[in-house]
Design a protein around this motif. Structure first.
Motif, PDB file in Angstrom:
ATOM      1  N   VAL A  13      25.281  55.035  69.519  1.00 29.43           N
ATOM      2  CA  VAL A  13      24.207  54.401  70.279  1.00 29.43           C
ATOM      3  C   VAL A  13      23.174  53.875  69.292  1.00 29.43           C
ATOM      4  O   VAL A  13      22.776  54.583  68.366  1.00 29.43           O
ATOM      5  CB  VAL A  13      23.524  55.401  71.236  1.00 29.43           C
ATOM      6  N   HIS A  14      22.774  52.640  69.492  1.00 29.69           N
ATOM      7  CA  HIS A  14      21.764  52.012  68.653  1.00 29.69           C
ATOM      8  C   HIS A  14      20.533  51.689  69.479  1.00 29.69           C
ATOM      9  O   HIS A  14      20.615  51.545  70.695  1.00 29.69           O
ATOM     10  CB  HIS A  14      22.303  50.708  68.049  1.00 29.69           C
ATOM     11  N   MET A  15      19.427  51.545  68.766  1.00 27.09           N
ATOM     12  CA  MET A  15      18.191  51.175  69.444  1.00 27.09           C
ATOM     13  C   MET A  15      17.608  49.944  68.769  1.00 27.09           C
ATOM     14  O   MET A  15      17.693  49.801  67.546  1.00 27.09           O
ATOM     15  CB  MET A  15      17.200  52.323  69.337  1.00 27.09           C
ATOM     16  N   HIS A  16      17.014  49.102  69.576  1.00 25.32           N
ATOM     17  CA  HIS A  16      16.424  47.886  69.041  1.00 25.32           C
ATOM     18  C   HIS A  16      15.067  47.721  69.711  1.00 25.32           C
ATOM     19  O   HIS A  16      14.989  47.495  70.920  1.00 25.32           O
ATOM     20  CB  HIS A  16      17.357  46.710  69.373  1.00 25.32           C
ATOM     21  N   ASP A  17      14.000  47.875  68.918  1.00 19.56           N
ATOM     22  CA  ASP A  17      12.643  47.798  69.478  1.00 19.56           C
ATOM     23  C   ASP A  17      12.204  46.339  69.520  1.00 19.56           C
ATOM     24  O   ASP A  17      12.258  45.629  68.534  1.00 19.56           O
ATOM     25  CB  ASP A  17      11.716  48.640  68.595  1.00 19.56           C
ATOM     26  N   LEU A  18      11.763  45.919  70.707  1.00 23.73           N
ATOM     27  CA  LEU A  18      11.423  44.504  70.890  1.00 23.73           C
ATOM     28  C   LEU A  18       9.925  44.282  70.973  1.00 23.73           C
ATOM     29  O   LEU A  18       9.481  43.204  71.317  1.00 23.73           O
ATOM     30  CB  LEU A  18      12.020  44.006  72.210  1.00 23.73           C
ATOM     31  N   SER A  19       9.171  45.353  70.736  1.00 23.47           N
ATOM     32  CA  SER A  19       7.758  45.280  71.108  1.00 23.47           C
ATOM     33  C   SER A  19       6.984  44.208  70.357  1.00 23.47           C
ATOM     34  O   SER A  19       5.888  43.857  70.748  1.00 23.47           O
ATOM     35  CB  SER A  19       7.091  46.628  70.932  1.00 23.47           C
ATOM     36  N   GLY A  20       7.536  43.687  69.283  1.00 23.83           N
ATOM     37  CA  GLY A  20       6.911  42.523  68.669  1.00 23.83           C
ATOM     38  C   GLY A  20       5.921  42.873  67.574  1.00 23.83           C
ATOM     39  O   GLY A  20       5.531  44.028  67.383  1.00 23.83           O
ATOM     40  N   GLN A  21       5.502  41.836  66.872  1.00 26.11           N
ATOM     41  CA  GLN A  21       4.635  42.019  65.723  1.00 26.11           C
ATOM     42  C   GLN A  21       3.221  42.330  66.172  1.00 26.11           C
ATOM     43  O   GLN A  21       2.859  42.132  67.322  1.00 26.11           O
ATOM     44  CB  GLN A  21       4.591  40.746  64.856  1.00 26.11           C
ATOM     45  N   PRO A  69       2.524  46.998  76.494  1.00 22.81           N
ATOM     46  CA  PRO A  69       3.918  46.979  76.926  1.00 22.81           C
ATOM     47  C   PRO A  69       4.857  47.532  75.857  1.00 22.81           C
ATOM     48  O   PRO A  69       4.579  47.425  74.666  1.00 22.81           O
ATOM     49  CB  PRO A  69       4.168  45.484  77.133  1.00 22.81           C
ATOM     50  N   LEU A  70       5.957  48.112  76.336  1.00 17.14           N
ATOM     51  CA  LEU A  70       6.977  48.640  75.439  1.00 17.14           C
ATOM     52  C   LEU A  70       8.321  48.086  75.913  1.00 17.14           C
ATOM     53  O   LEU A  70       8.624  48.129  77.105  1.00 17.14           O
ATOM     54  CB  LEU A  70       6.991  50.167  75.516  1.00 17.14           C
ATOM     55  N   SER A  71       9.047  47.563  74.985  1.00 15.69           N
ATOM     56  CA  SER A  71      10.331  46.983  75.371  1.00 15.69           C
ATOM     57  C   SER A  71      11.370  47.375  74.340  1.00 15.69           C
ATOM     58  O   SER A  71      11.164  47.172  73.148  1.00 15.69           O
ATOM     59  CB  SER A  71      10.196  45.460  75.446  1.00 15.69           C
ATOM     60  N   VAL A  72      12.462  47.961  74.803  1.00 13.06           N
ATOM     61  CA  VAL A  72      13.442  48.475  73.861  1.00 13.06           C
ATOM     62  C   VAL A  72      14.852  48.357  74.437  1.00 13.06           C
ATOM     63  O   VAL A  72      15.041  48.457  75.644  1.00 13.06           O
ATOM     64  CB  VAL A  72      13.085  49.937  73.487  1.00 13.06           C
ATOM     65  N   ASP A  73      15.812  48.080  73.559  1.00 14.02           N
ATOM     66  CA  ASP A  73      17.218  48.001  73.970  1.00 14.02           C
ATOM     67  C   ASP A  73      17.970  49.205  73.416  1.00 14.02           C
ATOM     68  O   ASP A  73      17.801  49.558  72.254  1.00 14.02           O
ATOM     69  CB  ASP A  73      17.883  46.738  73.392  1.00 14.02           C
ATOM     70  N   PHE A  74      18.797  49.812  74.247  1.00 15.66           N
ATOM     71  CA  PHE A  74      19.715  50.853  73.788  1.00 15.66           C
ATOM     72  C   PHE A  74      21.126  50.294  73.933  1.00 15.66           C
ATOM     73  O   PHE A  74      21.480  49.784  75.001  1.00 15.66           O
ATOM     74  CB  PHE A  74      19.563  52.118  74.630  1.00 15.66           C
TER      75      PHE A  74
END
Ligand SMILES: *[C@@H]1O[C@H](CO)[C@@H](O)[C@H](O)[C@H]1NC(C)=O
Ligand SMILES: *[C@@H]1O[C@H](CO)[C@@H](O)[C@H](O)[C@H]1NC(C)=O
Ligand SMILES: *[C@@H]1O[C@H](CO)[C@@H](O)[C@H](O)[C@H]1NC(C)=O
Length: 895
Positions: free
Chosen positions: A246-254, A327-332
């Motif tokens: 399982v991988h995680m990808h944080d999208l919350s931005g700069q 906001p928090l946005s993340v992909d698993f």
């Protein structure tokens, strides 16, 4: 990179395992992770002898010797070829834990499971308010799948106070990616910006587990190397999928501080109380600066409600916590079929799994299916697979899938017919989506009370059920009475998915021909059911609504005839019906045998009891009928006969006969079924048994008096002292006598609902007139369940037992009414024109109310108040209330 290693198993475990009770027909590709330096070849003899031992040892504990708790002797329908191979792979992963706000699992008796929790770390007592199980007491303003295709895509919106969360998932198949990869995007933002002054924080917990505690291990790599598209969180090896990660990808931005990531690895055998597990784990403050090793430690900053960054030995459950400001946005991203970088491992796993498979083919004693999926080497490299399911690629994929969903929706249900109010489409999509997103997979055994063995409670055989559920919050399990209605919708959307569900239900048939009405399989399902409702009784039936879907299937097969090159879907229907026929026949036979009335050709629901201790209820409930408190004869007796059951039996016999002829069983076998159907659909006989000519109403027959009432009665000692008070039923004059029971409502409508009346029947026009009458059943929001003229209209059954089927408007029966009205509007007869008019008016009323209620309350409801149209009961209830979709599209079923 910091890698924390779990305890390493040795090969000895393998042979020990084979003595366990657990069936091992598919103990595949080495559930062990090899310790560095141990060569795989050393393990081979253990694995080999383990396999041999497993073959000869008994597979399932032999069940109690009773026909009600042994599986029916026939091939399992879930083994039909249409459910194997590509289909099994495509359907392996899904949102199959509908009782959670978000829960994924594999369709497997020993699944991989995953889920999502969240809480507001700044509210008082946050651990008492962890969101995980979908439950009404959390008080979410609104939640549910707004798009879901039942297979590879879904988008759910949840509104929890100031927090708005969107959960989206998508599956993706590369060549050789057994069971597919999937991604879950969790997007959270402030729900109502004007309201919150202080920045709003959220703690999101994502977990993944292999349910085989002690037999599988999960590696946790919290600060793992970046793979280009994300951080690897966890990895393991599973029975079915080989290596996974399982991988995680944080999208919350700069410009924002990255969310804090914390983790925990534990070994757990139980998954029904994970919320408690988490709350326990987070109760103590943890040292945020401690090196990631073990709990506690001294010194640094301590904070509560944080995972401890630690691991037990051999964990099978890994939790990851992200705390951040919105906001928090993340992909698993989940990926399976990984070689784990060890070529030898892959080869051995494959050899073991192939061996088990060939042995598995010989083993017929297991009465459930386990997916058989080939393992091969994926054609895409891991970083590519992760990248394709995260970040902007995922954004794009989700967009495409939603467009496909919209297109298929329009194609299936059409532009809605005239008379659909504004906003119907949004509601219809949510209704369909939450039904599909409510499909679950359950595995376990029912508890059954054997009346003929001194009420002994035994466990049934272990079985798998793939089913839609009536309500994700309140009824997250299978109900056979609801399921036939669910299929009227699901079958329109995806026929094979619907057959897959029907196959699982019919595979639950006992040797006796009984299917328990409520299926509470496995710990997660049991944890949601009050103790008194767990045990099932093999005397008790439930409306055989699956015949609605089976009849529809038979109709289509018959209509397609023997034409060459017919639709492959028709062929699959035909294959299904052919294989299912012995089960359907046995099920029907069970109803005929066990639910017969005293007079030949009549029927009686069992389970009302005949002992004289009903004085705590105004009218003894009839749970078997599905219409629990709908009033029946005041004094239950074996002389009763029930008109709704009579009509269900007529429908079932028609379906059975039509299935028989469409699959071309031998004419001498079909003939008795056709004869039976002719007898059960004889309108003159129905009238003789159930028609009250004066009232022009169809009624139950039974020992009945209208002179009943609930009163407080004092109990006294012989000396006259009051020692207690109870609320009991008091019977006045006249006393009960055998008669047609003078209640009118849904039960009396059944000859119309199931289209048993000839189009020129005088009763048809009389019934239409009463149905349309506001003093009987008509309201502005649909047909109420019991006539206002009935003596028990809107009455409580006990002090606390509010009217349930004694006034409220229910969508399943309204749907049957609309389908029947449409039918009668299309066949010539005196009532043709009236039926059409009432259909249009009723349809408009129902849609207007359900759509308006959804937009104001955020939910579809279990039922609606007859006086105001207000939604009530459990919610979201997208089971049969989702029939608003075919109602809006006027896509009714054939019988
Ligand atoms: C947002 O908050 C304002 C002010 O409290 C309130 O009037 C409004 O109804 C809220 N809107 C929603 C959608 O909750
Ligand atoms: C979860 O349930 C199991 C089995 O009933 C029990 O042993 C365990 O203590 C429970 N865990 C928590 C945290 O409540
Ligand atoms: C009807 O019920 C009453 C009260 O239980 C009983 O005394 C009577 O025998 C019953 N009559 C019949 C015909 O079953």
């Amino acid at each position: 990179m910091q890698v924390i290693r779990r305890k390493v198993d040795t090969g000895n475990k393998e042979s020990a395992e084979c003595e366990s009770e657990e069936p091992k027909e598919n103990i595949s590709r080495a559930t062990k992770v090899p310790k560095k330096g141990i060569r795989w070849t050393i393990l081979l003899p253990f694995i080999f002898f383990g396999a041999i031992a497993g073959f000869f040892l008994p597979l399932e504990p032999s069940g109690p010797n009773h026909l009600a708790v042994r599986p029916f002797k026939a091939d399992l329908l879930c083994r039909l070829s249409q459910f194997q191979g590509e289909h099994a792979g495509r359907m392996l992963w899904g949102t199959y834990r509908p009782g959670l706000y978000l829960g994924m699992q594999t369709r497997h008796p020993r699944p991989l499971v995953s889920g999502l929790m969240w809480f507001d770390p700044d509210r008082p007592q946050p651990l008492d308010n962890i969101r995980h199980l979908a439950q009404e007491r959390d008080g979410l303003q609104k939640y549910g799948w707004e798009a879901h295709d039942g297979e590879s895509f879904g988008r759910q919106e949840l509104y929890d106070g100031n927090i708005h969360i969107t959960t989206s998932f998508a599956k993706r198949f590369c060549r050789g990616c057994t069971g597919g990869d999937w991604a879950l995007r969790v997007n959270s933002e402030v729900n109502n910006a004007s309201m919150s002054q202080a920045p709003q924080r959220i703690s999101v917990i994502f977990y993944i587990a292999d349910s085989q505690a002690g037999k599988s291990v999960v590696d946790i790599l919290p600060q793992g190397a970046s793979t280009g598209a994300g951080v690897q969180l966890a990895a393991g090896v599973s029975e079915l999928l080989g290596g996974w990660a399982v991988h995680m990808h944080d999208l919350s931005g700069q410009g924002r501080s990255a969310p804090k990531l914390r983790y925990l690895g534990v070994q757990r055998a139980h998954f029904h109380n994970l919320t408690d597990t988490l709350a326990d784990e987070m109760a103590e403050p943890v040292d945020l600066d401690a090196p990631a090793k073990r709990r506690g430690g001294g010194g640094g900053r301590r904070e509560r409600h944080q995972l401890s960054n630690s691991m037990e030995d051999a964990p099978n459950l890994a939790l990851f916590q992200l705390t951040a400001e919105l906001p928090l946005s993340v992909d698993f991203v989940f990926t399976g079929s990984l070689p784990k970088g060890q070529g030898a491992f892959e080869g051995v796993a494959k050899a073991v799994s192939d061996m088990w498979r060939s042995i598995g083919a010989l083993r017929r004693t297991i009465s459930y299916c386990v997916p058989q999926l080939p393992l091969s080497k994926p054609t895409e490299a891991l970083p590519q697979r992760v990248a394709a399911l995260s970040g902007s690629a995922l954004t794009q994929l989700l967009k495409e899938r939603e467009a496909d969903f919209d297109a298929h929706f329009t194609k299936t249900f059409g532009a809605f017919a005239p008379g659909s109010p504004k906003g119907t489409e949004v509601v219809a999509k949510a209704a369909l989506s939450n039904t599909l997103g409510g499909i679950g997979y359950f595995f376990g055994a029912s508890e059954v009370r054997l009346a003929d063995q001194g009420d002994r409670i035994v466990r049934s055989w272990r079985a798998a059920l793939f089913t839609a559920v009536p309500s994700r919050s309140f009824f997250p399990r299978g109900f056979i009475w609801d399921e036939g209605f669910h299929q009227l919708l699901i079958r329109r959307w995806n026929e094979r998915l619907s057959r897959d569900i029907l196959a699982h239900w019919l595979d639950l048939l006992s040797e006796e021909g009984w299917i328990a009405r409520e299926q509470i399989l496995g710990e997660e399902a049991r944890a949601r059911v009050p103790a008194e409702f767990i045990v099932q009784s093999p005397q008790v039936a439930n409306p055989p609504t699956l015949f609605l879907a089976l009849a529809d299937m038979a109709q289509r097969v018959a209509a397609a005839g023997a034409e060459e090159g017919r639709d492959p879907g028709v062929q699959e229907d035909l294959d299904f019906l052919t294989a299912a026929y012995p089960r359907i026949e046995a099920w029907f036979g069970w109803f005929q045998r066990t639910q017969a009335g005293q007079l030949p050709g009549t029927f009686r629901w069992r389970g009302r009891g005949t002992a004289p201790e009903w004085d705590t209820e105004l009218n003894r409930k009839t749970f078997a009928s599905g219409l629990d408190d709908y009033p029946r004869a005041s004094h239950p007796s074996s002389a009763e006969r029930h008109v709704d059951l009579y009509c269900w039996m007529s429908l079932a016999s028609r379906a059975l006969a039509s299935i028989g002829s469409s699959i071309r069983v031998a004419p001498e076998k079909v003939a008795p079924v056709q004869e039976l159907h002719a007898q059960l659909s004889n309108a003159a006989f129905l009238d003789q048994m159930h028609l009250d000519r004066a009232a022009q109403q169809y009624r139950d027959w039974g020992n009945h008096t209208e002179a009943v009432d609930m009163q407080w009665v004092e109990s006294r000692t012989p000396e006259g002292y009051v020692v207690g008070r109870s609320y009991v039923r008091v019977v006045g004059q006249p006393p009960p006598r055998p008669q047609l029971v003078p209640h009118f409502g849904y039960v009396g409508l059944f000859p119309l609902l199931l289209r048993m009346l000839p189009a020129d029947s005088p009763q048809l026009s009389a019934m239409l007139a009463q149905l349309r009458d506001p003093d009987h059943l008509w309201t502005d929001a649909g047909l109420r369940s019991l006539s206002r003229a009935s003596s028990l209209y809107n009455k409580y059954n006990t002090q606390h037992d509010a009217p349930y089927w004694r006034a409220p408007i229910w969508m399943n029966v309204n749907y049957l009414a609309l389908a029947a009205l449409k039918h009668y509007s299309q066949v010539p007869g005196a009532s043709q024109e009236l039926a059409g008019r009432i259909h249009d008016e009723l349809r408009r009323n129902i849609l207007r109310n359900v759509v308006q209620q959804y937009h104001t309350t955020g939910y579809l409801w279990e039922n609606y108040r007859d006086e105001s149209g207000r939604g009530q009961g459990s919610h979201p209830f997208t089971g049969w209330t989702a029939l608003v979709v075919p109602i809006a599209g006027e896509t009714y079923f054939e019988i």
